[in-house]
Design an enzyme around this catalytic site. Sequence first.
Site, PDB file in Angstrom:
ATOM      1  N   ASN A  85      -2.856  -2.705  -7.963  1.00 53.53           N
ATOM      2  CA  ASN A  85      -1.526  -2.200  -8.318  1.00 53.53           C
ATOM      3  C   ASN A  85      -1.574  -0.903  -9.125  1.00 53.53           C
ATOM      4  OD1 ASN A  85      -1.456  -5.518  -8.825  1.00 53.53           O
ATOM      5  ND2 ASN A  85      -0.094  -4.717  -7.256  1.00 53.53           N
ATOM      6  N   ILE A  92       1.145   3.151 -11.787  1.00 57.35           N
ATOM      7  CA  ILE A  92       1.213   1.693 -11.833  1.00 57.35           C
ATOM      8  C   ILE A  92       2.366   1.190 -10.976  1.00 57.35           C
ATOM      9  CG2 ILE A  92       1.455  -0.301 -13.384  1.00 57.35           C
ATOM     10  CD1 ILE A  92       0.689   1.788 -15.672  1.00 57.35           C
ATOM     11  N   CYS A  93       2.071   0.211 -10.127  1.00 60.40           N
ATOM     12  CA  CYS A  93       3.119  -0.419  -9.320  1.00 60.40           C
ATOM     13  C   CYS A  93       3.581  -1.658 -10.076  1.00 60.40           C
ATOM     14  CB  CYS A  93       2.565  -0.818  -7.956  1.00 60.40           C
ATOM     15  SG  CYS A  93       3.805  -1.607  -6.926  1.00 60.40           S
ATOM     16  N   LEU A  94       4.721  -1.520 -10.742  1.00 58.08           N
ATOM     17  CA  LEU A  94       5.264  -2.613 -11.534  1.00 58.08           C
ATOM     18  C   LEU A  94       6.783  -2.525 -11.433  1.00 58.08           C
ATOM     19  CD1 LEU A  94       4.490  -4.892 -13.540  1.00 58.08           C
ATOM     20  CD2 LEU A  94       4.639  -3.194 -15.365  1.00 58.08           C
TER      21      LEU A  94
END
Length: 157
Positions: A85, A92-94
């Site tokens: 992620n 950041i993939c959040l």
Amino acid sequence: MAGAIANSNLPRRIIKETQRLLTEPAEGISASPAEDNLRYFSVMILGPAQSPYEGGAFRLELFLPEEYPMAAPKVRFLTKIYHPNIDKLGRICLDILKDKWSPALQIRTVLLSIQALLSAPNPEDPLDENIAKHWKTDQGGAIATAREWTQLYATSN
């Protein structure tokens, strides 16, 4: 430093959040504003226990845009990390940094969520397709690589 924050022309909410981060840090997380730009934070997140990142100290940068808290902070890893992620640029993939952001959230919440992401990588919602594929097809190997990168890039010995 606290005096400089209180006397700055930052919105009161940012001042309060910053003071709380400095006086009541979350376990394994430190964040402090830059002296020349109080919207820019230097962050250190320790790799959570029982994760492939345990023993690592990861440097991140966090920036509060002018629209904060109506817009999410911009956060990225400066320390190289092997995680499905997080991409090579440290992005950041959040969800809470994107479409699930809410002004009710705070800098502290964001940093705790990133720390949690280190404990629970989600290869189903990847930012780095190759690492996610490695994680899904050979989780043991991916975890070993994540540990190796933590040793190489996130420890000071």
